[in-house]
Design an enzyme around this catalytic site. Structure first.
Site, PDB file in Angstrom:
ATOM      1  N   ASP A 213      -4.959  -2.975   4.119  1.00  0.00           N
ATOM      2  CA  ASP A 213      -5.555  -2.628   5.535  1.00  0.00           C
ATOM      3  C   ASP A 213      -6.952  -2.658   5.354  1.00  0.00           C
ATOM      4  O   ASP A 213      -7.850  -2.577   6.413  1.00  0.00           O
ATOM      5  CB  ASP A 213      -5.230  -0.936   5.995  1.00  0.00           C
ATOM      6  CG  ASP A 213      -5.415  -0.234   4.484  1.00  0.00           C
ATOM      7  OD1 ASP A 213      -5.877  -0.686   3.685  1.00  0.00           O
ATOM      8  OD2 ASP A 213      -5.051   1.047   4.708  1.00  0.00           O
TER       9      ASP A 213
ATOM     10  N   ASP B 166       0.958  -1.253   0.034  1.00  0.00           N
ATOM     11  CA  ASP B 166       0.046  -0.006  -0.004  1.00  0.00           C
ATOM     12  C   ASP B 166       0.992   1.237  -0.004  1.00  0.00           C
ATOM     13  O   ASP B 166       1.899   1.106   0.610  1.00  0.00           O
ATOM     14  CB  ASP B 166      -0.775   0.120   1.331  1.00  0.00           C
ATOM     15  CG  ASP B 166      -2.181  -0.582   1.298  1.00  0.00           C
ATOM     16  OD1 ASP B 166      -2.519  -0.970   0.149  1.00  0.00           O
ATOM     17  OD2 ASP B 166      -2.593  -0.763   2.079  1.00  0.00           O
TER      18      ASP B 166
HETATM   19 MG    MG Z   1      -6.997   4.462   1.976  1.00  0.00          MG
END
Ligand code: MG
Ligand code: ADP
Length: 954
Positions: free
Chosen positions: A666, A366
């Site tokens: 996440d 990410d």
């Molecule tokens: Mg985000």
């Protein structure tokens, strides 16, 4: 309960009756305090109206005070299920006794007793006891370690306390608390919904229903509504799949629906595959050694040895050759590694992930929060009529001035900026208490950053939210890329929207949408995360309400564009170095983000992940699924405007290209990709519970640099496991070689059965465990990852084992033959040989410390446990020779100095041979690595090791 566990849904209606009984007896708090429900009322929470629920809980929709919550916590206890019982000491000890080896020894002991050899029998029992004790102690330690890890992961919930939203450890929840949940949150207790927006819950773990269920804030349901249809309730153990909800806690801990059924479901921990593979390998070795033992017995009987002696020797030989301690030692190596990883912020949820991380060849990570700080700050605003405005301030600091070209803003421009900030503050799910610092901040960072901006423009966000009541809303979702909400401003109704520019600008009244998008693109190219903010009046002053409010949010055309906001999200200071470390370690780094391609590329450039626009693949390209997409994905380094659903596709394409993929995530929608990846890595701080449940590893600090630390430790763990295997099988091989040679050359048995047992006892107790704790070797991160297909027992390990086993076996047999030849008594020759073997094995431990590095280059100080184990073994053995009774039993007597002088150089022979082998291997590797001078020696050695085609063992 494991996420995958399902229960037949027809069991659901049957259970409440049982639950009623438990709940009725348990829930009644001391003194009829707090909630004082009528008999078995808890199970009919759904049958009460919302207000009746609050009244019965003596709670209000604005939550409890801290003092009241403390009081209730004392009554109800923490909101936690009783921990699954870890194995008792007794069951661990009994577990030790169920191995074929122990049966052999027991049989030997019984035979000794029958033959009235009480000394031998006593000694065998002693060996049994010590073996069991050592094994049990080791397993106990590994067990305690896993238990500690289990409790390391806590769930944090957003709770209303004293009228404000706070982040709280979910174990401190009490009935009457009001919680705020978002998509991805685990439902922390049994709840009744007060407010819901597009809420869906995944209740598969509770009801067996695999599709998400819609949840609403409704009134009383019929009392006989089954669990799966109680749409106004949320149950502990389920996950909020999407949307948002405010709900009041009804019951906590073991009084929840989950708690009532939890007792019936103990989830047995699955054994890690590596350990299982090793188990098979041990069994194979066991079989081999049985053949060997058979051969020895045949030879013995052939030369007319007594049946009794043959029997004992056969058993002793089996004991020395079977590496029975191996699986436990490997489990310990893994568990030591998990502890080391935890110290470096990597929490291991599945043990095999430890060695897996060391082998990963690509990390797909990410951007937001992992490579960047996730501390968004609005720094640049574009207003349709006033152009660009600069904003001061860093992070979430509330101080900051708005300016244009260094000058203060005109009143008109300030007004425009303020109405933009107002819309963004209303269409917002974060909470910000300006007086409470970091404690008072919760919610999505984009939302928090907008609240900070609103405060900088002089708005009182709390008062604003009270004045303009929210009637309906569409929470942000990564697929939609915007959020919208409908508010009653008293004098009219407004929809407020914020989200990705290319989604909202085309829906707006902007005069020249392309020009606006051009501006957004330009800001993105400089690394800003750009969001558009817009608004739209709805209906007349009376305004729409109820379902028609929802309908307004479905139709967003004709928005009034208020402007663009450019946020800066600073890079994490360690990120650049961590990316460089990955590249050095031969691990490719791919960045995945929902952000704009230009923003993503600007940040990727800064990090050294990508340089050219061709290296960027967008979500749109993935969705279009053009021909050759797999190749394109494998070659790309940045994935922008990606939706969670695309991540699975990315993982699959990378795996197709032969990669072992570690993937970070996440969000709740990342769970499938985390499952699919070879190693799912979830964010521990800002990640959702759903992502954490799906992951193999959790990063406690959400930091990409921790991934690199994990790779380092993973490689070290793998190397240590190899060292442990090397030591145990090579010493067994050495003893086998010695016995076979001695018998083949017509020598007497080199060691008695008791001596052989003793040898294993003193040299196998601590050394292997100490080796499992070796520190990671320098340069581990300078090598390419091992091939995912490389077998654990590879050509190098076989070579090392055979070579060292042959050296020890040959030298010891030759020494024994020489002593017999010189006319020594068998007793003396065996005594000296036993001393020699103990010394040999103690020296050989140092060979095992590294497969490539010279033993002389590894400081002793790096592993005092190993030094202690070696010195201890040597001391125990010498001590035994001086101990009356024991020395007779073992056939030991102290050695004169002259013999020590002979013995030490002999024992060192195995060190010299193995050192030479390392040197030769290294030199050959260097020579073959000449074409690519960038590759360092050890790396080439690994490459050479891989290119050899070893036979898979186990
Ligand atoms: Mg985000
Ligand atoms: P990332 O993968 O980098 O975290 P996200 O999926 O969170 O990206 O966000 C994708 C896009 O959605 C952002 O570029 C932004 O335009 C928009 N966005 C993100 N958060 C919000 C929010 N809270 N409200 C509205 N829009 C948002």
């Amino acid at each position: 309960m494991a996420p995958g566990t399902t229960r037949p849904s027809d069991a659901a209606p049957a259970r409440p009756a049982a639950a009623e009984k438990t709940a009725a007896t348990k829930q009644q708090p001391a003194g009829g305090d707090a909630a004082a429900p009528g008999p078995s009322a808890e199970d009919r929470w759904h049958a009460l109206a919302r207000d009746a629920v609050l009244a019965r809980l003596r709670a209000s929709s604005s939550g409890l005070t801290d003092a009241e919550a403390e009081r209730r916590l004392a009554i109800h206890g923490p909101n936690a299920l009783p921990q699954p019982k870890s194995r008792s000491l007794l069951s661990i000890v009994l577990g030790q006794l169920t191995s074929p080896l122990i049966y052999l020894l027991l049989a030997a002991a019984v035979v000794s007793l029958v033959l009235a050899e009480y000394d031998d029998a006593g000694f065998i029992f002693l060996v049994l006891t010590i073996n069991t004790a050592v094994g049990a102690a080791q397993e106990w330690r590994a067990e305690a370690n896993t238990a500690a890890l289990r409790s390391a992961i806590t769930t944090v919930v957003r709770v209303m306390r004293n009228g404000a939203v706070r982040r709280l450890d979910s174990r401190r929840l009490v009935p009457g608390d009001v919680v705020v949940l978002e998509g991805g949150d685990r439902v922390p207790a049994d709840l009744r919904i007060l407010e819901a927006a597009e809420t869906q819950a995944d209740e598969s773990s509770l009801t067996g229903e695999s599709l998400p269920v819609d949840k609403v804030a409704g009134d009383a349901l019929p009392p006989d509504t089954p669990l799966a249809e109680r749409l106004t309730m949320l149950f502990a153990g389920s996950t909020l799949q999407r949307g948002r909800a405010r709900a009041v806690v009804l019951s906590t801990g073991s009084r929840t629906e989950l708690g009532v059924i939890a007792g019936a479901l103990g989830s047995p921990a699955a054994e890690p595959p590596l350990t299982r593979r090793l188990d098979r390998f041990s069994r194979l070795l066991g079989l081999l050694s049985l053949c060997l033992v058979g051969a020895v017995v045949a030879l013995q009987l052939g030369v007319g040895a007594s049946l009794r002696e043959t029997f004992f020797v056969a058993i002793a030989l089996a004991v020395s050759v079977i590496p029975e301690g191996l699986p436990v030692a490997v489990t310990i190596a893994l568990s030591i590694a998990t502890r080391r990883m935890a110290r470096r912020n990597v929490i291991v949820r599945h043990l095999p992930a430890v060695e897996g991380l060391g082998a990963c060849t690509v990390v797909a990570t990410d951007k937001t929060g992992t490579l960047t700080m996730n501390q968004l700050t609005a720094r640049r605003i574009w207003l349709p009529r006033h152009g660009f405005v600069e904003v001061d301030g860093a992070g979430f600091e509330l101080e900051g001035r708005l300016s244009q070209g260094g000058e203060a803003l005109s009143d008109e421009a300030h007004g425009a900026a303020r109405s933009l900030a107002r819309s963004a503050a209303l269409c917002n799910d974060a909470d910000l208490d300006p007086t409470a610092g970091a404690e008072g901040r919760s919610g999505d960072t984009v939302d928090i950053a907008f609240l900070v901006l609103a405060i900088k423009t002089g708005l009182d966000t709390g008062a604003l939210r009270k004045a303009a009541r929210r009637i309906a809303d569409r929470p942000f979702s990564a697929e939609r890329k915007y959020a919208a909400s409908l508010h009653d401003h008293g004098d009219g109704h407004l929809v407020h929207v914020k989200g990705a520019a290319e989604v909202l600008v085309p829906l707006s009244d902007a005069e020249d949408p392309d020009a606006v998008l051009g501006l957004a693109e330009d800001m993105a190219g400089r690394g800003y995360r750009v969001l558009a903010v817009a608004t739209k009046p709805i209906g007349d002053a009376a305004g729409p309400a109820g379902p028609s409010g929802e309908a307004c949010l479905g139709e967003l055309r004709g928005l009034t564009l208020l402007g663009l906001v450019g946020f800066i999200d600073p890079l994490r200071p360690e990120a650049r170095q961590a990316v460089r470390d990955c590249h050095r370690a031969g691990v490719a780094v791919k960045m995945i983000t929902g952000d704009h391609a230009a923003t993503a590329l600007a940040i990727a450039r800064e990090l050294g992940i990508a340089d050219r626009p061709e290296e960027v693949v967008t979500g749109r390209e993935i969705a279009a699924a053009a021909a050759g997409l797999d190749r394109r994905i494998a070659a790309a380094s940045v994935f922008a405007r990606v939706e969670p659903a695309h991540k699975v596709r990315i993982v699959e394409a990378l795996q197709q290209a032969g990669h072992l993929v570690a993937m970070t995530g996440d969000g709740v929608n990342d769970a499938p990709a985390l499952h699919r990846a070879d190693l799912g890595v979830a964010m521990g701080r800002d990640g959702t519970d759903a992502a954490r449940d799906a992951a193999d590893l959790v990063l406690a600090d959400d930091n990409f640099a921790s991934v690199v630390a994990g790779i380092d430790e993973g490689r070290a763990a793998y190397a240590n496991i190899r060292k442990v295997i090397y030591l145990s099988i090579s010493t067994g091989a050495a003893e086998a070689v010695m016995f076979v040679l001695a018998l083949a050359f017509g020598l007497p048995l080199p060691l008695t059965a008791v001596q052989l047992l003793w040898l294993n006892l003193v040299t196998n107790g601590g050394q292997d465990v100490a080796l499992a704790a070796e520190a990671s070797e320098p340069g581990l991160l300078d090598r390419p990852p091992r091939s995912p297909r490389e077998p654990l027992i590879d050509a190098l390990l076989v070579r090392e084992t055979l070579l060292s086993g042959a050296v020890i076996g040959l030298v010891s047999t030759a020494a024994f033959a020489w002593m017999i030849d010189r006319g020594w008594s068998t007793f003396d020759a065996r005594n000296t040989l036993l001393f020699l073997m103990v010394a040999f094995e103690n020296v050989h431990v140092f060979n095992c410390r590294s497969e490539t590095r010279s033993a002389f280059r590894i400081p002793l100080s790096a592993n005092w446990a190993l030094v202690a184990a070696v010195v201890g073994a040597q001391a125990v053995h010498v001590g035994a020779a001086f101990t009356p009774g024991l020395c007779d039993l073992l056939g030991l007597s102290p050695l004169p100095l002259s013999e020590w002088l002979l013995l030490v150089p002999l024992a060192l022979s195995v060190l010299i041979v193995m050192e030479t082998d390392k040197l030769l291997r290294q030199r050959r590797a260097k020579r073959s690595a000449v074409p690519s001078p960038a590759e360092p020696g050890p790396g080439a050695a690994t490459a050479a090791r891989r290119s050899a085609k070893p036979g898979e063992a186990g």
